[in-house]
Design an enzyme around this catalytic site. Sequence first.
Site, mmCIF file in Angstrom:
data_model
loop_
_atom_site.group_PDB
_atom_site.id
_atom_site.type_symbol
_atom_site.label_atom_id
_atom_site.label_comp_id
_atom_site.label_asym_id
_atom_site.label_seq_id
_atom_site.Cartn_x
_atom_site.Cartn_y
_atom_site.Cartn_z
ATOM 1 N N CYS A 77 0.878 -1.173 0.000
ATOM 2 C CA CYS A 77 0.000 0.000 0.000
ATOM 3 C C CYS A 77 0.912 1.217 0.000
ATOM 4 O O CYS A 77 1.547 1.516 1.011
ATOM 5 C CB CYS A 77 -0.921 -0.007 1.213
ATOM 6 S SG CYS A 77 -1.922 1.492 1.361
ATOM 7 N N CYS A 222 -4.377 6.296 -4.754
ATOM 8 C CA CYS A 222 -3.775 4.971 -4.611
ATOM 9 C C CYS A 222 -2.312 5.105 -5.005
ATOM 10 O O CYS A 222 -2.002 5.363 -6.173
ATOM 11 C CB CYS A 222 -4.490 3.953 -5.495
ATOM 12 S SG CYS A 222 -3.743 2.305 -5.456
#
Length: 277
Positions: A77, A222
């Site tokens: 992530c 993201c």
Amino acid sequence: MSAAMGRPFLKMNGLGNDFVVVETRSAPFEPTAAQVRAIADRATGIGCDQLIAVDPAEGADAHVRFWNADGEEVGACGNGTRCVGWLLMQSSGKDEAVIETRAGRLVATRAGERLVSVDMGPPRLEWNEIPLAEPHDTRALDVVLYHHADLMAPPGCVSMGNPHVVFFVPDAEQAPAAEAGPAIEGHPLFPEHVNVGFAQVKAPDRIRLRVWERGAGLTKACGTGACAAMVAASRRGLIGRHATMELDGGELFVEWRADGHVIMTGPAAVDFQGELP
């Protein structure tokens, strides 16, 4: 939620991509998928895109684990790593933090006031590294994944420790992200499911990007998606080796260096703190 009860957390975000961050030095943290979903639930829980656990590590500043809002543990992530890197550097007083993840070792460095750069390592570009279910050219995938006029051109595939497919579209705002995203996420070509990017190349060094995130849905930003889109565009000759990535939540700067490593730079913010229910 007895395993988590009373445990302190920080709510953080990177460009609106938000996280519940817990540290495990005082007690182990092994949440079930149901517990993760309860924490991430925006109506009845704390609400977040990802849950992050910061564990002690040998030979690194921390080992970090990530769970998507659907309860699945994932390997990487980017925005979350940037936030954890900032926390670790604030705690140590250093300008660098070494972070172990399931996807490999990452290094975060200070890049300014609340700005953090993360060396995300080299992208993985072979079909079996994405992974795909069968061999294909990841530069330009010769498979129609979703029938829509804007999505018929071959997309690119990149792994940044998690799988991404990137469509190059004429207008990111008009791309059918909410409709196509979930259909493509679960396409059988992607055995681990996939993050879906909708990228509009606006200039040789600027891309507008929207991302349907695997297990989380449409997100404001993201980090690994920004890295994947930049690499996919560069492989196609659409941009050079660096670009400003415009996401719903703000901008990230991504560089694909000559040594093959991808460097992502952007902000980290603390929203509030509390205790898990």
